[in-house]
Design a protein around this motif. Structure first.
Motif, PDB file in Angstrom:
ATOM      1  N   PHE A 106      40.267  48.250  29.461  1.00  0.00           N
ATOM      2  CA  PHE A 106      39.258  47.678  30.375  1.00  0.00           C
ATOM      3  C   PHE A 106      38.929  48.693  31.487  1.00  0.00           C
TER       4      PHE A 106
ATOM      5  N   TYR B 230      36.972  47.486  44.890  1.00  0.00           N
ATOM      6  CA  TYR B 230      36.216  46.389  45.521  1.00  0.00           C
ATOM      7  C   TYR B 230      35.661  46.804  46.878  1.00  0.00           C
TER       8      TYR B 230
ATOM      9  N   TYR C 191      42.424  35.680  45.575  1.00  0.00           N
ATOM     10  CA  TYR C 191      41.895  36.296  44.361  1.00  0.00           C
ATOM     11  C   TYR C 191      42.274  35.351  43.222  1.00  0.00           C
TER      12      TYR C 191
ATOM     13  N   GLN D 186      41.830  33.818  39.421  1.00  0.00           N
ATOM     14  CA  GLN D 186      41.406  33.944  38.030  1.00  0.00           C
ATOM     15  C   GLN D 186      42.059  32.801  37.252  1.00  0.00           C
TER      16      GLN D 186
ATOM     17  N   TRP E 169      42.663  33.185  33.518  1.00  0.00           N
ATOM     18  CA  TRP E 169      42.790  33.580  32.097  1.00  0.00           C
ATOM     19  C   TRP E 169      44.177  33.328  31.530  1.00  0.00           C
TER      20      TRP E 169
ATOM     21  N   ARG F 183      50.451  43.136  31.264  1.00  0.00           N
ATOM     22  CA  ARG F 183      50.362  42.674  32.654  1.00  0.00           C
ATOM     23  C   ARG F 183      51.439  41.636  32.981  1.00  0.00           C
TER      24      ARG F 183
ATOM     25  N   HIS G 195      44.283  44.099  45.445  1.00  0.00           N
ATOM     26  CA  HIS G 195      42.868  44.249  45.856  1.00  0.00           C
ATOM     27  C   HIS G 195      42.617  43.511  47.175  1.00  0.00           C
TER      28      HIS G 195
ATOM     29  N   LEU H 206      42.843  41.719  29.178  1.00  0.00           N
ATOM     30  CA  LEU H 206      43.187  40.629  30.082  1.00  0.00           C
ATOM     31  C   LEU H 206      43.941  39.489  29.440  1.00  0.00           C
TER      32      LEU H 206
ATOM     33  N   ASN I  93      36.726  35.188  38.442  1.00  0.00           N
ATOM     34  CA  ASN I  93      37.078  36.431  39.156  1.00  0.00           C
ATOM     35  C   ASN I  93      36.681  36.282  40.617  1.00  0.00           C
TER      36      ASN I  93
ATOM     37  N   TYR J 143      29.700  44.164  38.779  1.00  0.00           N
ATOM     38  CA  TYR J 143      31.095  44.621  38.876  1.00  0.00           C
ATOM     39  C   TYR J 143      31.175  46.132  38.653  1.00  0.00           C
TER      40      TYR J 143
HETATM   41  C1  SOE Z   1      43.002  41.615  35.716  1.00  0.00           C
HETATM   42  O1  SOE Z   1      43.487  40.685  36.554  1.00  0.00           O
HETATM   43  C2  SOE Z   1      41.927  42.494  36.329  1.00  0.00           C
HETATM   44  O2  SOE Z   1      41.388  43.234  35.285  1.00  0.00           O
HETATM   45  C3  SOE Z   1      42.499  43.475  37.339  1.00  0.00           C
HETATM   46  O3  SOE Z   1      43.473  44.297  36.721  1.00  0.00           O
HETATM   47  C4  SOE Z   1      41.373  44.335  37.886  1.00  0.00           C
HETATM   48  O4  SOE Z   1      41.873  45.265  38.855  1.00  0.00           O
HETATM   49  C5  SOE Z   1      40.332  43.426  38.519  1.00  0.00           C
HETATM   50  O5  SOE Z   1      39.241  44.191  39.010  1.00  0.00           O
HETATM   51  C6  SOE Z   1      39.812  42.412  37.501  1.00  0.00           C
HETATM   52  O6  SOE Z   1      40.929  41.678  36.932  1.00  0.00           O
END
Ligand code: SOE
Length: 397
Positions: free
Chosen positions: A16, A138, A166, A168, A170, A181, A198, A234, A285, A346
């Motif tokens: 990615f 970011y 932050y 997410q 997934w 991860r 971040h 991811l 995200n 992004y």
């Molecule tokens: C996964 O959580 C991820 O790809 C992070 O590793 C990235 O740094 C982020 O920009 C998007 O989410």
């Protein structure tokens, strides 16, 4: 056709982040005037078939299957590290010693000790004109760059609160398969280092203040997950069944912490609340930052990334938060892209990262964020883990 001297890039990793960085190296010189002309010279990955296919798709001129060979090539000027955190120290220090500039993905490393050694090597290399940056992309979202500009101009007054999330989702599915991860030996931590890093960097950069102390809680909701054969990225849902053999998750799924800021040397320190999770079902995200000052407040949500919300106490109280559409030519980076109102995505943060890195290298100046800046983030990550490990402060109700 540019007359700028080539900047020959060798990149390690092509998942990615490798794809996002490749796009940035290809695109930056087409929309920004750069002092050096990035060349996608070599892509490195352990699997020869995989790296050849990726090089063809992402536009790299040659391939290597051993990063040590890449670092030694005399037709490479910069090494871009897009691999899991457990490999950052070895590759970065070898590249710097070989006289290559370095761009290293975040977080800088998997421990403060590794980050300290990397920072020491970077500072020694800088004296030889060999420069380095850590990829907190970011910061280069125009709305967050505008937020920092507004704080620097004093438009918020004294900063009282920082609120960073932050979010997410997934991994909400307990049968979402294992990925690097979720393996502490590769990633160093879970949500905390992957996405919380971040938020820490953005909060410190926008406010100009550094975090001086934390109190934290880490949680792992799902302790075992199905192993997937060729999983990349991811949590790409390979075709694993719930009855596949399962691996152990060794990192946090969610990180929550409060923080004190140091005031940036010229005012009372702000207080902060941070949350990073991959289980916020429905949030894809949502990298969010809200800063409350004595004169104004601002709020950002990456899921609406072309907008910065702004509340100005000097305006009539019923004015409320207004939405600044950060697409005017005078806004950071925007003038090089489209006419007002067309918006960015992004991938543009990575392109702006390349623009600022190449501009700094061309000027012989230290790029930002430096490895030292990233070391500060690493220290916050370690403090959060240390605090969460000491449940003594936790008051049962
Ligand atoms: C996964 O959580 C991820 O790809 C992070 O590793 C990235 O740094 C982020 O920009 C998007 O989410």
């Amino acid at each position: 056709m540019t007359t700028a001297k080539p900047l020959r890039v060798g990149m390690v990793g092509y998942a990615f982040m490798g794809a996002a960085h490749s796009h940035a190296w290809r695109t930056a010189p087409r929309f920004f005037d750069l002092p050096l002309d990035p060349q996608l010279t070599a892509l490195c990955g352990r699997n020869e078939e995989g790296v050849r296919a990726a090089a063809g798709k992402l536009g790299w001129g040659s391939v290597e299957t051993d990063w040590r060979r890449l670092v030694e090539r005399d037709d490479i000027d910069l090494i871009d590290i897009c691999t899991p955190g457990n490999t950052h120290e070895e590759i970065a220090i070898a590249a710097l010693a070989a006289g290559k500039h370095v761009l290293c993905e975040k977080p800088l490393a998997n421990s403060v000790e590794q980050a300290e050694r990397m920072t020491e090597a970077a500072q020694a290399a800088a004296e030889r004109g060999v420069l380095s940056m850590c990829g907190f992309s970011y910061r280069r979202t125009p709305a967050l760059s505008l937020a920092r500009r507004m704080v620097e101009e004093g438009r918020l007054g004294t900063i009282r609160h920082v609120r960073a999330q932050y979010l997410q989702d997934w991994l909400s599915d307990e049968n979402a398969p294992m990925t690097w991860r979720l393996d502490k030996s590769k990633s160093g931590s879970g949500s905390l280092g992957d996405i919380g890093a971040h938020s820490i960097d953005a909060a410190q950069w926008v406010t100009g203040q550094q975090i001086s102390g934390v109190s934290a809680l880490l949680e792992t909701f799902v302790h075992e997950r199905p192993l997937a054969g060729d999983l990349v990225g991811l949590g790409g849902h390979g075709d694993v069944g719930a009855d596949a053999p399962r691996g152990t998750v060794t990192v946090d799924d969610a990180a929550i912490f409060s923080a004190r800021f140091d005031g940036g040397g010229n005012s009372a320190g702000a207080v902060g609340v941070f949350e990073a999770t991959r289980f916020a079902l429905g949030r894809k995200n949502a990298m969010r930052l809200e800063v409350n000052g004595t004169k104004a407040s601002l709020a950002f949500d990456f899921e609406d990334m072309n907008v910065l919300s702004f509340y100005d106490a000097a305006e009539s109280p019923d004015a409320g938060f207004r939405r600044i559409f950060v697409t005017e030519p005078e806004h950071p980076y925007v003038g090089n892209w489209w006419p007002t109102g067309h918006g960015l995505g992004y991938e543009h943060g990575f392109t702006h990262q390349v623009v600022d890195l190449v501009t700094a290298i061309g000027a012989g100046e230290q790029p930002s964020p430096s490895f030292a800046d990233a070391l500060q983030v690493q220290k916050v990550l370690a403090a959060v883990e240390a605090s969460a490990a000491e449940s003594s402060r936790w008051q049962k109700v």
